[in-house]
Design a protein around this motif. Structure first.
Motif, PDB file in Angstrom:
ATOM      1  N   ASP A   1    -116.940  -9.303-102.869  1.00 57.29           N
ATOM      2  CA  ASP A   1    -116.106  -9.564-101.687  1.00 57.29           C
ATOM      3  C   ASP A   1    -115.600 -11.001-101.688  1.00 57.29           C
ATOM      4  OD1 ASP A   1    -116.529  -7.003-100.764  1.00 57.29           O
ATOM      5  OD2 ASP A   1    -118.293  -7.552 -99.591  1.00 57.29           O
TER       6      ASP A   1
ATOM      7  N   HIS B   1    -111.157 -13.573 -97.527  1.00 54.83           N
ATOM      8  CA  HIS B   1    -110.349 -12.397 -97.175  1.00 54.83           C
ATOM      9  C   HIS B   1    -111.249 -11.153 -97.269  1.00 54.83           C
ATOM     10  CE1 HIS B   1    -107.322 -15.332 -98.584  1.00 54.83           C
ATOM     11  NE2 HIS B   1    -106.570 -14.803 -97.647  1.00 54.83           N
TER      12      HIS B   1
ATOM     13  N   LYS C   1    -111.021  -8.107 -96.830  1.00 54.36           N
ATOM     14  CA  LYS C   1    -110.490  -6.868 -97.398  1.00 54.36           C
ATOM     15  C   LYS C   1    -110.148  -6.999 -98.882  1.00 54.36           C
ATOM     16  CE  LYS C   1    -108.621  -5.087 -93.042  1.00 54.36           C
ATOM     17  NZ  LYS C   1    -107.415  -4.555 -92.334  1.00 54.36           N
ATOM     18  N   LYS C   2    -110.352  -8.195 -99.435  1.00 57.66           N
ATOM     19  CA  LYS C   2    -110.019  -8.415-100.843  1.00 57.66           C
ATOM     20  C   LYS C   2    -111.275  -8.558-101.698  1.00 57.66           C
ATOM     21  CE  LYS C   2    -105.495 -10.608-100.141  1.00 57.66           C
ATOM     22  NZ  LYS C   2    -104.659 -11.806-100.437  1.00 57.66           N
TER      23      LYS C   2
END
Length: 257
Positions: free
Chosen positions: A132, A136, A138-139
């Motif tokens: 992770d 970010h 979600k990235k």
């Protein structure tokens, strides 16, 4: 000083400036890359510690040294010289309680689970993966593993060898000093040498991969490819050592209560 001498001095100054910029620029680039390498090597070492912990869980599930040896024979990979095993409590807390009607079913599930997680840890250690991105959520961020570190160390050592020979401090200083013909001639007349001999303490040391304390693990076969073999192995262990398997499972389950 005539016009030609003035031009020669200006040219020498420009060449010296470019030589210094190239010399220090290359060293700065190398030092920055070596810093990144050191950070990544430490992260890979931590991944190796995770593999070792998971490997101990797998060894614990396998009960004893002879069974561990047979298991690695099944995988067709080297068995650790001195395999260590995790406690029943650690095994149960990590893998959970296997659910099945039969003793063989429970032990088989536990073995497959331990092997699957061990394979995942080894694969991440050797090949890297994705984690992770803290900035970010979600990235994902790609990271390299042990094999990448090996390749990186080899490339860095080639760069180091090149800088230590073709761009060594002594070579550069000798080149720069040679541009000042007047000073060089005066030194020679006085019995001195234009040889600077200033490499000592300024050369880079090649990376010794063995000094990084990075464990070496073989490639474990993918679980999907050998799942039937794992189940068959569990069946054989249960048939051969039913009482030991029963005692182990009871101990593991009681440890989690």
């Amino acid at each position: 000083m005539n016009h030609i001498e003035h031009m020669a001095n200006e040219l020498a100054t420009e060449v010296i400036s470019e030589a210094a910029e190239t010399f220090f620029g290359q060293r700065k680039i190398l030092e920055e890359e070596m810093e990144r390498f050191t950070i990544r090597a430490k992260q890979v070492r931590e991944l190796g510690e995770q593999v070792s912990r998971m490997q101990k869980v797998l060894h614990g599930v396998l009960l004893d040294a002879p069974t561990i040896q047979d298991f690695y024979g099944l995988l067709n990979i080297p068995c650790p010289d001195k395999p260590e095993a995790a406690s029943a409590r650690d095994i149960f807390q990590l893998l959970g309680k296997p659910s099945a009607w039969s003793l063989r079913g429970r032990y088989s599930k536990l073995l497959v689970s331990a092997y699957t997680q061990t394979h995942a840890e080894v694969d991440a250690y050797l090949h890297g993966g994705y984690r992770d991105d803290p900035t970010h959520p979600k990235k994902k961020i790609a990271y390299g593993g042990y094999l990448k570190i090996q390749d990186w160390a080899e490339k860095l050592n080639k760069t180091i060898a090149k800088l230590n020979t073709e761009q060594s401090p002594g070579e550069v200083l000798q080149f720069v000093k040679g541009l000042d013909a007047t000073t060089c001639a005066m030194e020679k007349a006085a019995g001195a040498s234009c040889d600077t001999g200033r490499d000592r303490g300024m050369l880079y040391t090649c990376i010794d991969l063995s000094a990084l304390d990075l464990p070496v693990f073989p490639e474990y076969p993918p679980p999907a490819r050998i799942q039937k073999d794992l189940q068959q192995f569990a069946k054989q262990v249960c048939s051969r050592r039913e009482s030991a398997v029963r005692e182990f499972l009871e101990e593991s389950e009681q440890s989690g209560q």
